[in-house]
Scaffold this active site. Structure first.
Site, PDB file in Angstrom:
ATOM      1  N   ARG A  36      15.940  12.599  42.462  1.00  0.00           N
ATOM      2  CA  ARG A  36      16.499  13.633  43.342  1.00  0.00           C
ATOM      3  C   ARG A  36      15.650  13.818  44.594  1.00  0.00           C
ATOM      4  O   ARG A  36      16.130  14.298  45.621  1.00  0.00           O
ATOM      5  CB  ARG A  36      16.628  14.957  42.594  1.00  0.00           C
ATOM      6  CG  ARG A  36      17.482  14.878  41.343  1.00  0.00           C
ATOM      7  CD  ARG A  36      17.388  16.151  40.511  1.00  0.00           C
ATOM      8  NE  ARG A  36      17.922  15.969  39.174  1.00  0.00           N
ATOM      9  CZ  ARG A  36      17.244  15.458  38.150  1.00  0.00           C
ATOM     10  NH1 ARG A  36      15.975  15.086  38.324  1.00  0.00           N
ATOM     11  NH2 ARG A  36      17.797  15.322  36.962  1.00  0.00           N
TER      12      ARG A  36
ATOM     13  N   LYS B 178      31.627  16.180  42.858  1.00  0.00           N
ATOM     14  CA  LYS B 178      31.392  17.497  42.278  1.00  0.00           C
ATOM     15  C   LYS B 178      30.487  18.360  43.158  1.00  0.00           C
ATOM     16  O   LYS B 178      30.776  19.531  43.419  1.00  0.00           O
ATOM     17  CB  LYS B 178      30.791  17.357  40.878  1.00  0.00           C
ATOM     18  CG  LYS B 178      30.645  18.686  40.146  1.00  0.00           C
ATOM     19  CD  LYS B 178      29.202  18.963  39.810  1.00  0.00           C
ATOM     20  CE  LYS B 178      29.038  20.283  39.107  1.00  0.00           C
ATOM     21  NZ  LYS B 178      27.624  20.557  38.768  1.00  0.00           N
TER      22      LYS B 178
ATOM     23  N   PRO C  95      35.256  22.210  41.609  1.00  0.00           N
ATOM     24  CA  PRO C  95      34.263  21.263  41.080  1.00  0.00           C
ATOM     25  C   PRO C  95      34.585  20.933  39.619  1.00  0.00           C
ATOM     26  O   PRO C  95      34.750  21.838  38.800  1.00  0.00           O
ATOM     27  CB  PRO C  95      32.940  22.020  41.193  1.00  0.00           C
ATOM     28  CG  PRO C  95      33.211  23.138  42.159  1.00  0.00           C
ATOM     29  CD  PRO C  95      34.641  23.495  41.978  1.00  0.00           C
TER      30      PRO C  95
ATOM     31  N   ASP D 119      33.270  19.275  36.282  1.00  0.00           N
ATOM     32  CA  ASP D 119      32.209  18.698  35.467  1.00  0.00           C
ATOM     33  C   ASP D 119      32.720  18.590  34.036  1.00  0.00           C
ATOM     34  O   ASP D 119      33.919  18.747  33.783  1.00  0.00           O
ATOM     35  CB  ASP D 119      30.931  19.533  35.560  1.00  0.00           C
ATOM     36  CG  ASP D 119      31.110  20.945  35.014  1.00  0.00           C
ATOM     37  OD1 ASP D 119      32.220  21.271  34.519  1.00  0.00           O
ATOM     38  OD2 ASP D 119      30.142  21.722  35.051  1.00  0.00           O
TER      39      ASP D 119
ATOM     40  N   PHE E  76      35.281  28.876  33.799  1.00  0.00           N
ATOM     41  CA  PHE E  76      34.011  28.175  33.594  1.00  0.00           C
ATOM     42  C   PHE E  76      32.997  29.091  32.919  1.00  0.00           C
ATOM     43  O   PHE E  76      32.324  28.702  31.959  1.00  0.00           O
ATOM     44  CB  PHE E  76      33.477  27.689  34.945  1.00  0.00           C
ATOM     45  CG  PHE E  76      32.147  26.991  34.875  1.00  0.00           C
ATOM     46  CD1 PHE E  76      32.067  25.644  34.560  1.00  0.00           C
ATOM     47  CD2 PHE E  76      30.969  27.677  35.131  1.00  0.00           C
ATOM     48  CE1 PHE E  76      30.832  24.996  34.490  1.00  0.00           C
ATOM     49  CE2 PHE E  76      29.739  27.041  35.069  1.00  0.00           C
ATOM     50  CZ  PHE E  76      29.679  25.694  34.748  1.00  0.00           C
TER      51      PHE E  76
END
Length: 321
Positions: free
Chosen positions: A183, A227, A244, A246, A295
């Site tokens: 990252r 995403k 998004p 996931d 979510f």
């Protein structure tokens, strides 16, 4: 120190679900005081609520002497309090039985209006990661590259770094040293691209684009996939139709709406688009906000809120000056 107040019914804003649902990683719940402490807009805040109002204090700010009216405006914008959430909840409940059930407990879930720089780099940290580690990485970014805001209750609060600081070539090596892994490269490279393309003005341009065009532009950044691009569109660029997708959202969709998708090992690009379009067709222009409520309802840490100690982020260790 006096607590300032904004009139806001608790059904219109639930701090627990909003600040603890994976949108922002800068808030900590302090159980003894029953308050939340965190940072946005280069200002450190204390928040708590009663049945009819949001209470707040400013612990410190890099902004020169923010007035009460300025602070009130900042909070109203951050929580998007201009939206009458009860009206939207009613509309979404009429369209979807699952939402109608979920919203009984997950009332007042607000879509935060976040700074796009902080939002983007926080979600780069989120890739293949869990919330406590994401929070730790975001803290490290702030401590090493942000500005000190204040020292309060044995803890130092920092602003999120400007994108120019993250764009410097030496940042990648330092972040790898701090444990960011791959990252680190994503952060430094994408920061350099943003600076090259105009910095914050580039983000403003994305707000004026249509959702799908803005999403496509974000995916030109190094290491940014669908995403994360949708997270930025939804949480920072006012494209509230962005959804998004996931593994949580895939499971919600496959189990409750799109049974032909059950049992798939990976979410393909075609599936990703199908799931997002399904929610957009059902909920309309605020599909991303409505899906966020589902979510939250799906997250295991909310399942036993009343009995478990895991109902909020652990208090951060005290940090000396």
């Amino acid at each position: 120190m006096t607590w300032n107040k904004i009139l806001c019914n608790h059904k219109e804003l639930q701090l627990f679900g909003t600040l603890n649902g994976g949108q922002s990683f800068r808030w900590t719940h302090h159980k003894e005081e029953d308050e939340w402490r965190g940072v946005f807009s280069k200002t450190a805040w204390r928040l708590k609520q009663t049945d009819d109002c949001l209470q707040y204090q400013v612990m410190g700010s890099i902004i020169d002497n923010p007035s009460d009216s300025k602070c009130k405006s900042m909070l109203q914008d951050y929580f998007r309090l201009s939206f009458n959430l009860g009206t939207y909840y009613h509309e979404w409940s009429e369209k979807d039985e699952l939402f109608k059930s979920a919203c009984q407990q997950f009332y007042g879930i607000r879509m935060l209006c976040q700074d796009p720089v902080e939002n983007l780099f926080s979600f780069i940290c989120s890739q293949n990661n869990h919330i406590s580690r994401i929070s730790s990485m975001v803290d490290k970014l702030c401590e090493h590259y942000g500005e000190k805001i204040c020292f309060f209750d044995d803890y130092v609060y920092y602003s999120f770094p400007d994108v120019e600081k993250l764009a410097k070539p030496e940042v990648e090596a330092k972040l790898r040293e701090l444990g960011f892994g791959y990252r680190a490269k994503f952060i430094q490279k994408s920061a350099a691209q943003i600076v090259e393309w105009g910095g914050k003005e580039w983000f403003k341009g994305l707000q004026d684009m249509k959702y799908k065009d803005a999403r496509q532009e974000l995916m030109k950044l190094f290491g940014i996939g669908p995403k994360v691009a949708d997270c930025i569109c939804l949480m920072s660029l006012n494209h509230l139709e962005a959804v998004p997708v996931d593994t949580h959202v895939y499971q919600i969709a496959a189990q409750n709406y799109l049974p032909h998708l059950r049992g798939k090992k990976n979410v393909t690009e075609k599936m990703y688009i199908e799931i997002g379009d399904y929610f957009r067709n059902m909920y309309g222009d605020l599909a991303g906000w409505a899906h966020t409520v589902l979510f939250c309802a799906d997250l295991k840490k909310f399942q036993k809120k009343e009995n478990d100690d895991c109902d909020a982020p652990k208090q951060k260790k005290k940090r000396k000056k």
